[in-house]
Design a protein around this motif. Structure first.
Motif, short mmCIF file in Angstrom:
data_model
loop_
_atom_site.label_atom_id
_atom_site.label_comp_id
_atom_site.label_asym_id
_atom_site.label_seq_id
_atom_site.Cartn_x
_atom_site.Cartn_y
_atom_site.Cartn_z
N SER A 221 -30.79 0.54 -38.05
CA SER A 221 -30.10 0.71 -36.93
C SER A 221 -30.58 2.21 -36.17
O SER A 221 -31.48 2.94 -36.68
CB SER A 221 -28.66 1.21 -37.39
OG SER A 221 -28.15 -0.17 -37.97
N SER A 222 -30.22 2.15 -35.14
CA SER A 222 -30.63 3.55 -34.24
C SER A 222 -29.97 4.60 -34.62
O SER A 222 -29.02 4.47 -35.43
CB SER A 222 -29.96 3.08 -32.87
OG SER A 222 -30.89 3.25 -31.81
N GLY A 223 -30.79 5.55 -34.94
CA GLY A 223 -30.27 6.98 -35.26
C GLY A 223 -30.18 7.07 -36.75
O GLY A 223 -29.86 8.31 -37.14
N VAL A 224 -31.08 6.19 -37.49
CA VAL A 224 -30.70 6.33 -39.09
C VAL A 224 -32.13 7.25 -39.58
O VAL A 224 -31.92 7.67 -40.74
CB VAL A 224 -30.93 5.10 -39.75
CG1 VAL A 224 -29.64 4.26 -39.43
CG2 VAL A 224 -32.07 4.19 -39.52
N LEU B 213 -36.80 -0.85 -45.14
CA LEU B 213 -35.44 -1.06 -44.39
C LEU B 213 -34.84 0.43 -44.58
O LEU B 213 -34.53 0.69 -45.67
CB LEU B 213 -34.65 -2.12 -45.15
CG LEU B 213 -34.73 -3.55 -44.68
CD1 LEU B 213 -33.93 -4.59 -45.58
CD2 LEU B 213 -34.28 -3.52 -43.38
N VAL B 214 -34.38 0.63 -43.32
CA VAL B 214 -33.63 2.12 -43.57
C VAL B 214 -32.12 2.22 -42.94
O VAL B 214 -31.95 1.39 -41.98
CB VAL B 214 -34.60 3.11 -42.61
CG1 VAL B 214 -33.99 4.42 -42.78
CG2 VAL B 214 -35.95 3.16 -43.19
N TYR B 215 -31.35 2.99 -43.82
CA TYR B 215 -30.07 3.24 -43.46
C TYR B 215 -29.90 4.72 -43.56
O TYR B 215 -30.49 5.38 -44.19
CB TYR B 215 -29.08 2.37 -44.14
CG TYR B 215 -28.76 2.99 -45.63
CD1 TYR B 215 -27.77 3.72 -46.19
CD2 TYR B 215 -29.82 2.29 -46.58
CE1 TYR B 215 -27.77 4.27 -47.36
CE2 TYR B 215 -29.58 2.70 -47.92
CZ TYR B 215 -28.63 3.46 -48.23
OH TYR B 215 -28.71 3.99 -49.57
N VAL C 262 -34.13 1.93 -48.22
CA VAL C 262 -34.32 3.61 -48.08
C VAL C 262 -33.07 4.18 -47.46
O VAL C 262 -32.76 3.77 -46.36
CB VAL C 262 -35.43 4.01 -47.41
CG1 VAL C 262 -35.39 5.63 -47.47
CG2 VAL C 262 -36.78 3.44 -48.16
N GLY C 263 -32.25 4.88 -48.32
CA GLY C 263 -31.09 5.59 -47.61
C GLY C 263 -31.81 7.15 -47.15
O GLY C 263 -32.23 7.81 -47.95
N THR C 264 -31.59 7.27 -45.81
CA THR C 264 -32.08 8.56 -45.28
C THR C 264 -31.35 9.60 -45.21
O THR C 264 -30.08 9.49 -45.19
CB THR C 264 -32.85 8.41 -43.86
OG1 THR C 264 -31.97 7.87 -43.01
CG2 THR C 264 -34.15 7.62 -44.20
#
Length: 182
Positions: free
Chosen positions: A11-14, A62-64, A96-98
């Motif tokens: 998503s945007s901004g993650v 895959l980023v959140y 990946v949880g950023t």
């Protein structure tokens, strides 16, 4: 030098853009390689362009954001899109949880991200670009996945579990030095 095409989706901004600015040319397993990292920032509204990136990629990050629960849920939709386009669940992928440095603003805990990764049968890590935490490990993991899938076409993916994180490695590779999470 071998080049690897990796697409960073979320998503945007993650924090997708922050992840990719750290690594371009790296040595993994004693071999220097170049990562061609495609940051999909700004193309979320252009579905056909995103789909082209997915079709041509060798691996996916895959980023959140750990401070945005909705961004974790959106990774499920993105994953389903990857599978629909690629026609297989056997794709090199890491969840990946950023922004794991944002301890007071945390909305998603590591065990929740781990649970989603287990459901998707992919590897998992939390990272902080600000602290430089696990950024290299993410790309090391995805390159090892790509190499393995290319060497053993359609081989089943196996995972090693560690109390602190799950990373993908073929059973033939033995890993003993895992990074820890906060």
């Amino acid at each position: 030098m071998r080049k690897f095409k990796v697409v960073v989706l979320g998503s945007s901004g993650v924090g997708k853009t922050c992840l990719d600015k750290y690594t371009k040319e790296i040595a993994i397993d004693g071999k220097t390689c170049q990562l061609q990292i495609v940051d999909t920032s700004g193309v979320e509204q252009f579905e056909s362009q995103r789909d082209r990136y997915i079709k041509n990629a060798e691996g996916f990050v895959l980023v959140y954001s750990v401070s945005d629960r909705a961004s974790l849920y959106s990774t499920l939709q993105i994953y389903n899109r990857i599978i629909a386009i690629r026609g297989s669940q056997n794709v090199p992928l890491i969840l990946v949880g950023t922004k794991c440095d944002l301890i007071t603003n945390r909305d998603v805990y590591a065990h929740e991200g781990q649970s989603v990764a287990t459901e998707l049968t992919c590897s998992f890590a939390e990272a902080s670009a600000k602290l430089g935490k696990n950024v290299y490990d993410i790309f090391e993991d995805i390159v090892q996945q790509i190499r393995y899938v290319q060497e053993v076409a359609n081989a089943p993916i196996t995972y090693k579990k560690n109390p602190n994180k799950v990373m993908w490695y073929p059973q033939s590779l033995e890993r003993n030095n895992f990074c820890c999470f906060m």
